[in-house]
Write an enzyme that holds these catalytic residues in place. Structure first.
Site, mmCIF file in Angstrom:
data_model
loop_
_atom_site.group_PDB
_atom_site.id
_atom_site.type_symbol
_atom_site.label_atom_id
_atom_site.label_comp_id
_atom_site.label_asym_id
_atom_site.label_seq_id
_atom_site.Cartn_x
_atom_site.Cartn_y
_atom_site.Cartn_z
ATOM 1 N N GLU A 1 -3.028 49.783 95.595
ATOM 2 C CA GLU A 1 -2.160 50.796 95.577
ATOM 3 C C GLU A 1 -2.158 50.705 97.197
ATOM 4 O OE1 GLU A 1 -1.467 55.644 95.364
ATOM 5 O OE2 GLU A 1 -3.541 54.647 95.601
ATOM 6 N N ASP B 1 -7.241 52.257 94.237
ATOM 7 C CA ASP B 1 -6.868 53.377 94.584
ATOM 8 C C ASP B 1 -6.913 53.499 96.249
ATOM 9 O OD1 ASP B 1 -5.637 56.048 94.011
ATOM 10 O OD2 ASP B 1 -7.600 56.687 95.138
#
Length: 603
Positions: free
Chosen positions: A316, A249
Site C-alpha cells: 500500500e 499496510d
C-alpha cells in the site's frame, strides 16, 4: 500450484514477544495450529500458473463488515468462510483480508497487539486454518494484511517501553525522543498525524513518542534489528500456515528521516488525499524501506522455491510519482504495489489516459504489472466520489468495466461489485479515530465501511442475525442493492462484474500485458485495444447468460465515454456494456458515463 503447508508456531525468543499478557485485555496465544501438515492441491489451484498474480483480480475483504456468523454485529472469519461460494461465483482470484489480529480496536484492527494470533472478536486460529482450507478448495488465494509501521499501544513491547526509563534499551524498539524548548514541552519536530494533530504524544517522564496515526498506534523503530527480526518471524508464521502472501499496510512509511528533521512548510495538506509524500518528505518514501523489502522478498521466494506456489507481496504505497512508485516493485522487492492514480484521477478521458500512460511507462523498466484500484476501506466509494445518485452509479459501473479491461492486476473493494454508494453515518454512530482526532471536522472513513447488504428488505440485510444491530448502521434504502437482489437483476452491477471476470479469466486477449490506444477515439472517451497474442484461439464461447456473443482472435477494444456521448466507427461484436448502447456492428454510439467492450468478427 503446490500444496498449502501447516506447521507449528514459531518460538518467540526476541525482545518484542516476551511476556505477552493473558486475560481480557490480551487473549492467551494459541500454540500450534490445528494439526494439518499438508493438503492436496485442488483442481482450481492446479489450474493456476506461476504468473497468475500478474493478472489477478484481488478482492478486499474488510472483515468487520463482510459477514457476521456469531450474531454480535461484527463480521468474522466464520462469516467470510460461509460466503466464500459467493466470491468464487463472482469470479475473483484472490482475497486480501483486513487485520483480524488481537487488538484493542482503537483503529478497528490496524492497531495490532499481537501479530501472530486471531482476536476472539473474529474467531480463532483454527477458524483461520479452516478458512484457508475452504478457500483452497474454491480456488481462491488468500493474502493477509500485515501492519508493520506501528503496533498497538497495548503491545507488550510498547507497554515495556513505557514502563522503562528514558535511555533504557526497551524504548529503542519505538521512536522516543526528548521534546524541544527549555522544558521539553514542545514535540521533537513538526510532523503531523495522518489522523490529525501532532504525530507525537508526551509520556509522564517528559519524553515523546512518534505515531503517524492514532496515539494508540506507536511507530516501530525500523533501524532496530529486533524489530526487523520480529516482523520476519511474523511473515514466516503466516506463510507456514499456508497464506499466499501479504498486503503491506503503509509500505512507504516504515523508515523515517534518520535525524527526524522538520518537514518543510508549505501548502496545507489535503486531508482527503492519501498522497502526503511530496509535502512530508522526511516521513514517507525513504530509501531504507527498499532494504527491508529485499529481505522479505528473499523469504517469500524461499517458500515459492520449496513447492512452486507463488507467495505474493503487495504494497500500500501512497507515492504520487509513478517513477518512484516503480522502485518498490523492482525484481528483488515487492511483487506488486497498488496504483492509486486511477483512484485519484477525475472522471475524465484526459485524466484516465494520463494516469494509465504514466503508470505503465514507469513500471515497464522494472517488468512489474500495474495494480489498479478504484476504492478501498480508506476512501470515499466510487459511486459517491463520481457525483452520487444515478449518475455516480453509472460512472462507477463504467469505471469498473474499464479497469477490468486494463492489463495487470485489478482490485475490487467489497461492495464495488454492487456499486454501493458511500453511506451517511450519523455523527453519534461514527467510530473512526479520524472523526474524533479531527474534532469532528472530518467525517472519517466509516461511510465506506458500512456492512455489506446480502439479502432482505431492511437492515441488517443478511449481514448478521435478524434483530441484531451491525457495528455501523446500514441505510434503510439498500434493499435493491443487496447481493440477492442483484443476482436476480439482469442489469445489475453484480452480474456485470461477474460477466467481466468470466471473460477476463477465459480470454487470451485479457491475459496479456499489451495495450494500444485506439487511433479513432475522440477527446471525450478512453479507448484502447487489447491485442490477441500470437496463436490465440479463433474464438471463445460466451461464459455466462449476460455475455451473449463470442470473441474473435483479433483482440478486443474497450471504450469509455466520460465527457459526453461518443460515436465511434468500429466493426465487430458487442461483448459487454455497463449500460444501454447503440451498436449496429459498424458504429458504436455510447452515451456518457458508459463503457463497452467490442470484439472484432472473425473471417
Amino acid at each position: 500450484m503446490g500444496t498449502r503447508h501447516r506447521s507449528t508456531d514459531h518460538s518467540m525468543s526476541d525482545p518484542l514477544n516476551k511476556d505477552r499478557p493473558t486475560g481480557r485485555d490480551m487473549p492467551a496465544r494459541h500454540i500450534g495450529p490445528t494439526p494439518r501438515t499438508e493438503l492436496p492441491a485442488t483442481a482450481a489451484e492446479a489450474e493456476r500458473d506461476a504468473d497468475w498474480w500478474r493478472r489477478a483480480v484481488l478482492y478486499e475483504v474488510y472483515l468487520r463488515s463482510f459477514a457476521d456468523s456469531d450474531g454480535d454485529g461484527v463480521g468474522d472469519l466464520g462469516g467470510l468462510r460461509q460466503r466464500l461460494p459467493a466470491l468464487a461465483e463472482l469470479g475473483v482470484d484472490a482475497l486480501w483480508i483486513s487485520p483480524f489480529y488481537p487488538s484493542p480496536m482503537a483503529d478497528h484492527g490496524y492497531d495490532v497487539a499481537d501479530h501472530r494470533d486471531v482476536d476472539p472478536l473474529f474467531g480463532t486460529l483454527a477458524d483461520f486454518d479452516a478458512l484457508l482450507a475452504d478457500a483452497a478448495r474454491a480456488g481462491l488465494a488468500v493474502l493477509v494484511d500485515l501492519v508493520p509501521n506501528h503496533s498497538s499501544s497495548a503491545h507488550p513491547a510498547f507497554r515495556a517501553a513505557l514502563a522503562a526509563p528514558p535511555g533504557d534499551p526497551r524504548r529503542e524498539l519505538y521512536v522516543f525522543r526528548d521534546g524541544r524548548g527549555s522544558q521539553g514541552t514542545l514535540p521533537p519536530n513538526n510532523w503531523q498525524s495522518v489522523f490529525g494533530g501532532a504525530a507525537w504524544t508526551r509520556v509522564p517522564d517528559g519524553q515523546w513518542y512518534l505515531h503517524l496515526f492514532d496515539a494508540e498506534q506507536p511507530d516501530w523503530n525500523w533501524s532496530h534489528p529486533a524489530v526487523r527480526a520480529d516482523h520476519e518471524a511474523t511473515l514466516r508464521f503466516w506463510l507456514d500456515r499456508g497464506v499466499d502472501g501479504f498486503r503491506i499496510d503503509v509500505s512507504h512509511g516504515l523508515v523515517k528521516d534518520a535525524e527526524l528533521r522538520d518537514n518543510p512548510t508549505g501548502p496545507e495538506l489535503n486531508p482527503d488525499s492519501g498522497f502526503r509524500d511530496e509535502a512530508e518528505p522526511r516521513i514517507w518514501d525513504q530509501e531504507g524501506v527498499h532494504e527491508i523489502y529485499r529481505g522479505w522478498r528473499a523469504i517469500t521466494d524461499g517458500y515459492t522455491a520449496r513447492d512452486g506456489r507463488p507467495r505474493v507481496l503487495i504494497g500500500e504505497t501512497w507515492v504520487r510519482d509513478p517513477a518512484r512508485l516503480a522502485r518498490y516493485v523492482r525484481p528483488d522487492e515487492l511483487h506488486l504495489t497498488f496504483s492509486f492514480s486511477l483512484l485519484a484521477a477525475p472522471f475524465s478521458a484526459a485524466g484516465w489516459r494520463a494516469a494509465i500512460e504514466a503508470e505503465r511507462a514507469a513500471l515497464a523498466p522494472v517488468g512489474a504489472p500495474a495494480t489498479w484500484v478504484l476504492a478501498n476501506h480508506d476512501v470515499v466509494r466510487s459511486a459517491t466520489r463520481y457525483g452520487g445518485g444515478e449518475r455516480g452509479a453509472r460512472r462507477a459501473r463504467a469505471a469498473l468495466l474499464t479497469m477490468l479491461a486494463l492489463p495487470g492486476v485489478a482490485v475490487l473493494y467489497q461492495g464495488d461489485e454492487l456499486a454501493l454508494p458511500q453511506a451517511e453515518v450519523p455523527a453519534a454512530a461514527r467510530q473512526d479515530p479520524v472523526w474524533t482526532r479531527s474534532g469532528g471536522t472530518s467525517p472519517g472513513r466509516d461511510g465506506a465501511r458500512v456492512p455489506l447488504p446480502w439479502s432482505g428488505e431492511a437492515p441488517p440485510y443478511g449481514f448478521t442475525g435478524d434483530g441484531v444491530a451491525p457495528w455501523l448502521p446500514q441505510p434503510a434504502d439498500w434493499a435493491r442493492l443487496t447481493v440477492l437482489a442483484q443476482v436476480a437483476d439482469p442489469m445489475s452491477t453484480w452480474l456485470l462484474v461477474r460477466g467481466a471476470l468470466a471473460l477476463r479469466r477465459a480470454l487470451p486477449h485479457l491475459r496479456g500485458e499489451e495495450l494500444r490506444w485506439h487511433a479513432d477515439a475522440g477527446a471525450g472517451c478512453v479507448a484502447f485495444d487489447r491485442p490477441a497474442p500470437a496463436g490465440a484461439p479463433s474464438g471463445v464461447p460466451a461464459l455466462a447468460p449476460e455475455v451473449a456473443t463470442t470473441v474473435g482472435s483479433g483482440g478486443m477494444t474497450c471504450v469509455m465515454a466520460t465527457d459526453g456521448d461518443v460515436e465511434l466507427p468500429i466493426a465487430g461484436r458487442l461483448v459487454l456494456a455497463s449500460g444501454p448502447v447503440r451498436y449496429d456492428g459498424a458504429t458504436l454510439v455510447l452515451p456518457a458515463d458508459t463503457t463497452a467492450w467490442i470484439a472484432p468478427r472473425d473471417g
